[in-house]
Write a protein that holds these residues in place. Sequence first.
Motif, PDB file in Angstrom:
ATOM      1  N   THR A  99      -4.615  13.750  -0.509  1.00  0.00           N
ATOM      2  CA  THR A  99      -3.487  12.954  -0.992  1.00  0.00           C
ATOM      3  C   THR A  99      -2.341  13.051   0.006  1.00  0.00           C
ATOM      4  O   THR A  99      -1.996  14.142   0.465  1.00  0.00           O
TER       5      THR A  99
ATOM      6  N   SER B 252      -3.928   7.777  -2.284  1.00  0.00           N
ATOM      7  CA  SER B 252      -3.459   8.220  -3.595  1.00  0.00           C
ATOM      8  C   SER B 252      -4.242   9.423  -4.103  1.00  0.00           C
ATOM      9  O   SER B 252      -3.734  10.206  -4.913  1.00  0.00           O
ATOM     10  N   THR B 253      -5.480   9.568  -3.652  1.00  0.00           N
ATOM     11  CA  THR B 253      -6.316  10.734  -3.933  1.00  0.00           C
ATOM     12  C   THR B 253      -7.119  11.002  -2.668  1.00  0.00           C
ATOM     13  O   THR B 253      -7.138  10.173  -1.742  1.00  0.00           O
TER      14      THR B 253
ATOM     15  N   GLN C 131      -9.280   7.906  -2.244  1.00  0.00           N
ATOM     16  CA  GLN C 131      -8.765   6.566  -2.510  1.00  0.00           C
ATOM     17  C   GLN C 131      -7.718   6.145  -1.493  1.00  0.00           C
ATOM     18  O   GLN C 131      -6.529   6.403  -1.648  1.00  0.00           O
TER      19      GLN C 131
END
Length: 447
Positions: free
Chosen positions: A131, A178-179, A182
């Motif tokens: 992240t 975002s992760t 991701q």
Amino acid sequence: MFITRKHVPRRTFLRGAGVTLALPLLESMVPALRPLRLTAAAPPKRFVGIWHPHGASPGYWSPLQEGKDFEFSFITKPLEPFRNRVVLISGLDMPEAMATTEEPGGDHARGAVLLSGARPQRNAVSPHLGTTIDQTIAARHGQDTILASLQLGVEDAGNYGNCNWGYSCAYTNCISWSTPTQPLPPEVNPRVVFERLFGDGTSAEDRRRDRKRNASILDAVIGQLASFKHGLGAGDKVRVDTYVDNIRELERRIGIAIENSIKEPSSDVPFGLPESKHVHFRLMYDLMTLALEGDITRSITFMLGRDLSSATFPESGYVGAWHGTSHHGDKPENVANYAKVNRYHVQNLAYFCEKLKNIPDGDGTMLDHVLVYKGSNMGNSHRHAHEKVPVILVGGIDGSFKGNRHLVFPDNTQRTSNMLLSMLHLYGIDQDKIGTSTGRLQPLEMV
């Protein structure tokens, strides 16, 4: 004593057909007789992360003096007017971007290290990183905004498949994650960004319909705008008028840029994007300014290009493909020419900083309440070196972050992931580790 000032909630929006217009911070949003820092209108902490490929020209980036009142280098000279909000850092390494015996090559495949501090896993199908700090900051400070975060770029590209040495294209094309699994692709079309900032985004069909109309999106809220201004103080009326005028002017310029690209598209420029990279950069910086001023988002990332970019920047004073020019062969003339390219991108950053400096924000300016981090995953790009990467920080975060500093660290002693950990701390986010960090970069945290 009579208190007659009209109070307006900080989260005030004007809505029309397909349009949501956020408003800048106004005097009437601050309750009378209360210190600004104790009100909901207190300026938020904002973050902007800017990534550029191909490092910086050796000998032209790092100032010669350490500490305060240093002399700006050739590349960083455009930032001198903002000295008191500038921190330059020399000597940081980015080991997560380095090739290893187990994973040779791939030097142009690990740009996503910038904000994650994590080593990308070599996998073209299932990328895994970490992240990024822009998303961590957005999760803490962006919950009350229309957009939690915004990802921008200027070069269109796919996000999947094998791009370099078995690494996923996501590592090359996305600096915001975002992760750990991701990636968040950047939007490169200024008009689409404009509509995302000021349209309500009800559906893709609505957005397509809106793009076909010639009228300004402001026309949908013009009636509400007149009613809203009634009863505002003179200063607030001027602030609203200036904000709206800037939106309308930017919309006009975007229309001109798109119209020019439609009339004479070149084979290597995606349809609908400005032909001029210079125009494209400036439009994106203007959009970022409006997004921050309207508190539409508090976390933005901007990719100035992609690794192996062949873009040229004649406004820099030298015309040569970005990647090719970065391989200067350590020849003095070539190194000097590449320094012009580097300086050009800092000039664009200075353009952005000037706009932020001119926007009142609470008890200071917008530049006082943001941190802009501009960096690269390479130092000397000709050697594909990931040591001594260029780091530029501009802004005050909450007004207390001190500038006028050139921090210098001995070779091979500190890494950028430690800097990221300290940056999170400055945003009130305390965590033990990010990526491969080994501890906070304490000298950075001086306030």
